[in-house]
Scaffold this motif. Structure first.
Motif, PDB file in Angstrom:
ATOM      1  N   VAL A  56     -18.062   1.073   0.256  1.00 46.38           N
ATOM      2  CA  VAL A  56     -16.685   0.847   0.683  1.00 46.38           C
ATOM      3  C   VAL A  56     -16.354  -0.616   0.415  1.00 46.38           C
ATOM      4  O   VAL A  56     -17.211  -1.493   0.594  1.00 46.38           O
ATOM      5  CB  VAL A  56     -16.491   1.210   2.177  1.00 46.38           C
ATOM      6  CG1 VAL A  56     -17.336   0.344   3.077  1.00 46.38           C
ATOM      7  CG2 VAL A  56     -15.020   1.129   2.571  1.00 46.38           C
ATOM      8  N   ASP A  57     -15.144  -0.890  -0.070  1.00 46.97           N
ATOM      9  CA  ASP A  57     -14.775  -2.260  -0.409  1.00 46.97           C
ATOM     10  C   ASP A  57     -13.363  -2.561   0.086  1.00 46.97           C
ATOM     11  O   ASP A  57     -12.741  -1.742   0.782  1.00 46.97           O
ATOM     12  CB  ASP A  57     -14.908  -2.508  -1.914  1.00 46.97           C
ATOM     13  CG  ASP A  57     -14.088  -1.530  -2.749  1.00 46.97           C
ATOM     14  OD1 ASP A  57     -13.006  -1.095  -2.272  1.00 46.97           O
ATOM     15  OD2 ASP A  57     -14.502  -1.195  -3.876  1.00 46.97           O
ATOM     16  N   SER A  96     -20.746  -7.171   6.215  1.00 40.24           N
ATOM     17  CA  SER A  96     -19.438  -6.743   6.709  1.00 40.24           C
ATOM     18  C   SER A  96     -18.542  -6.423   5.524  1.00 40.24           C
ATOM     19  O   SER A  96     -18.770  -6.896   4.403  1.00 40.24           O
ATOM     20  CB  SER A  96     -18.783  -7.843   7.546  1.00 40.24           C
ATOM     21  OG  SER A  96     -19.551  -8.137   8.687  1.00 40.24           O
ATOM     22  N   VAL A  97     -17.520  -5.626   5.790  1.00 39.07           N
ATOM     23  CA  VAL A  97     -16.513  -5.327   4.779  1.00 39.07           C
ATOM     24  C   VAL A  97     -15.153  -5.697   5.357  1.00 39.07           C
ATOM     25  O   VAL A  97     -14.836  -5.356   6.503  1.00 39.07           O
ATOM     26  CB  VAL A  97     -16.530  -3.842   4.376  1.00 39.07           C
ATOM     27  CG1 VAL A  97     -15.473  -3.578   3.300  1.00 39.07           C
ATOM     28  CG2 VAL A  97     -17.902  -3.440   3.873  1.00 39.07           C
ATOM     29  N   VAL A  98     -14.373  -6.414   4.562  1.00 39.82           N
ATOM     30  CA  VAL A  98     -13.040  -6.840   4.993  1.00 39.82           C
ATOM     31  C   VAL A  98     -12.031  -6.432   3.929  1.00 39.82           C
ATOM     32  O   VAL A  98     -12.398  -6.112   2.792  1.00 39.82           O
ATOM     33  CB  VAL A  98     -12.993  -8.367   5.224  1.00 39.82           C
ATOM     34  CG1 VAL A  98     -14.044  -8.780   6.248  1.00 39.82           C
ATOM     35  CG2 VAL A  98     -13.199  -9.126   3.920  1.00 39.82           C
ATOM     36  N   MET A 156     -19.786 -10.917  -2.201  1.00 37.78           N
ATOM     37  CA  MET A 156     -19.978  -9.998  -3.316  1.00 37.78           C
ATOM     38  C   MET A 156     -18.720  -9.963  -4.184  1.00 37.78           C
ATOM     39  O   MET A 156     -17.595 -10.001  -3.675  1.00 37.78           O
ATOM     40  CB  MET A 156     -20.314  -8.600  -2.800  1.00 37.78           C
ATOM     41  CG  MET A 156     -21.514  -8.564  -1.859  1.00 37.78           C
ATOM     42  SD  MET A 156     -23.041  -9.204  -2.600  1.00 37.78           S
ATOM     43  CE  MET A 156     -23.394  -7.894  -3.765  1.00 37.78           C
ATOM     44  N   ARG A 157     -18.926  -9.881  -5.508  1.00 36.24           N
ATOM     45  CA  ARG A 157     -17.810  -9.962  -6.460  1.00 36.24           C
ATOM     46  C   ARG A 157     -17.903  -8.833  -7.486  1.00 36.24           C
ATOM     47  O   ARG A 157     -18.993  -8.302  -7.749  1.00 36.24           O
ATOM     48  CB  ARG A 157     -17.824 -11.323  -7.155  1.00 36.24           C
ATOM     49  CG  ARG A 157     -17.859 -12.502  -6.164  1.00 36.24           C
ATOM     50  CD  ARG A 157     -18.172 -13.828  -6.857  1.00 36.24           C
ATOM     51  NE  ARG A 157     -18.577 -14.845  -5.896  1.00 36.24           N
ATOM     52  CZ  ARG A 157     -17.743 -15.677  -5.276  1.00 36.24           C
ATOM     53  NH1 ARG A 157     -16.447 -15.626  -5.533  1.00 36.24           N
ATOM     54  NH2 ARG A 157     -18.187 -16.562  -4.403  1.00 36.24           N
ATOM     55  N   PRO A 168     -13.673 -11.315  -5.297  1.00 39.20           N
ATOM     56  CA  PRO A 168     -14.386 -10.823  -4.109  1.00 39.20           C
ATOM     57  C   PRO A 168     -14.062  -9.351  -3.845  1.00 39.20           C
ATOM     58  O   PRO A 168     -12.895  -8.940  -3.913  1.00 39.20           O
ATOM     59  CB  PRO A 168     -13.855 -11.711  -2.979  1.00 39.20           C
ATOM     60  CG  PRO A 168     -13.366 -12.948  -3.665  1.00 39.20           C
ATOM     61  CD  PRO A 168     -12.825 -12.485  -4.991  1.00 39.20           C
ATOM     62  N   THR A 169     -15.096  -8.579  -3.572  1.00 41.02           N
ATOM     63  CA  THR A 169     -14.911  -7.144  -3.306  1.00 41.02           C
ATOM     64  C   THR A 169     -14.619  -6.859  -1.837  1.00 41.02           C
ATOM     65  O   THR A 169     -14.326  -5.714  -1.480  1.00 41.02           O
ATOM     66  CB  THR A 169     -16.172  -6.366  -3.697  1.00 41.02           C
ATOM     67  OG1 THR A 169     -17.260  -6.797  -2.863  1.00 41.02           O
ATOM     68  CG2 THR A 169     -16.519  -6.571  -5.162  1.00 41.02           C
ATOM     69  N   GLY A 170     -14.732  -7.889  -1.004  1.00 41.66           N
ATOM     70  CA  GLY A 170     -14.561  -7.688   0.435  1.00 41.66           C
ATOM     71  C   GLY A 170     -15.872  -7.458   1.163  1.00 41.66           C
ATOM     72  O   GLY A 170     -15.892  -7.355   2.391  1.00 41.66           O
ATOM     73  N   ILE A 171     -16.971  -7.378   0.417  1.00 40.81           N
ATOM     74  CA  ILE A 171     -18.289  -7.210   1.037  1.00 40.81           C
ATOM     75  C   ILE A 171     -18.906  -8.594   1.220  1.00 40.81           C
ATOM     76  O   ILE A 171     -19.073  -9.344   0.250  1.00 40.81           O
ATOM     77  CB  ILE A 171     -19.205  -6.323   0.171  1.00 40.81           C
ATOM     78  CG1 ILE A 171     -18.578  -4.938  -0.004  1.00 40.81           C
ATOM     79  CG2 ILE A 171     -20.592  -6.211   0.799  1.00 40.81           C
ATOM     80  CD1 ILE A 171     -19.321  -4.041  -0.980  1.00 40.81           C
TER      81      ILE A 171
END
Length: 254
Positions: free
Chosen positions: A172-173, A196-198, A221-222, A228-231
């Motif tokens: 999930v991203d 975390s995921v945002v 994470m990219r 940025p993937t949000g992770i």
């Protein structure tokens, strides 16, 4: 056994002597009595405590989750828990007695990697509950978020407890979360506690973009384009957003 004894005047008299069988029975009974007394004495001694704690709150964690006043210990064994009166009856002159003065005694915590304070914090009422089994997969998570967004005003935070669960093949991203919560910053921690995921709105608030360096000991994470993937992997990166999310603030490994 009765025997005849001849006197010097050639008359006879009778006399009795103990029968060997009767004598053995008497000796056996005496031995059994002594053994029973010794065993009883040992049992009484074994029931006495080396140490008692009284006048406190003893958390038993039994099936009824009872809290007692006192506990008795002998060697490395808990003899009993109960009221002060019950437990003090197990003490003798050699027993060490400790007055807890209302303090609490808990069972030993044997899990050597248990973040007790942080676990308790997960039940803060301001968090959205996404803990397993509320979420067991990506679809569950997105549905919970979509339902929750309906109760919020645009711009209000979605701050969730740890943590959501995914199937082994799922990820999930930010874009997944954007699809159900485009106008509300979201901070979601995985059940592992390691990332975390945002969503995009949260990244904007934290001023994270493709030029933001990875904090020491962690990763933003990219994707293949450097976006940025949000992770956010591990605390230093997570804190970039977490410090803005209600109920979190900065976290560390301490």
């Amino acid at each position: 056994m009765t025997r005849l004894r001849e006197k010097s005047d050639s008359t006879f008299t009778f006399f009795s002597s103990p029968d060997k069988e009767d004598t053995m029975k008497t000796v056996t009974a005496l031995c059994i009595t002594l053994i029973v007394l010794a065993v009883c004495t040992s049992l009484v001694a074994a029931q006495k405590a080396d140490l008692i704690f009284f006048n406190g709150k003893v958390i038993t964690v039994d099936a009824g989750d009872h809290i007692c006043q006192a506990v008795a210990i002998r060697g490395d064994t808990i003899l009993a828990v109960g009221s002060d009166v019950d437990i003090q009856a197990l003490a003798d002159l050699q027993t060490r007695a400790i007055d807890l003065k209302g303090k609490t005694v808990t069972p030993g915590l044997v899990d050597s990697h248990y973040h007790l304070m942080y676990y308790g914090a997960q039940f803060w009422p301001g968090f959205l509950n996404i803990r397993h089994p509320v979420t067991t997969c990506k679809a569950d998570l997105l549905q919970v978020l979509a339902d929750y967004v309906q109760t919020l005003n645009p711009g209000e935070w979605i701050s969730a407890n740890q943590g959501f669960a995914l199937q082994a093949y799922e990820t999930v991203d930010r874009w997944d979360i954007d699809s159900v919560a485009p106008d509300n910053p979201a901070y979601l921690r995985h059940s592992s506690g390691q990332f975390s995921v945002v969503n995009s709105r949260a990244l904007e608030i934290a001023d994270i973009d493709s030029s933001t360096p990875n904090p020491p000991g962690s990763l933003i994470m990219r994707d293949e384009y450097g976006e940025p993937t949000g992770i956010l992997s591990h605390y230093p990166a997570e804190n970039l957003v977490g410090r803005h999310a209600p109920g979190y603030g900065n976290r560390s490994d301490q």
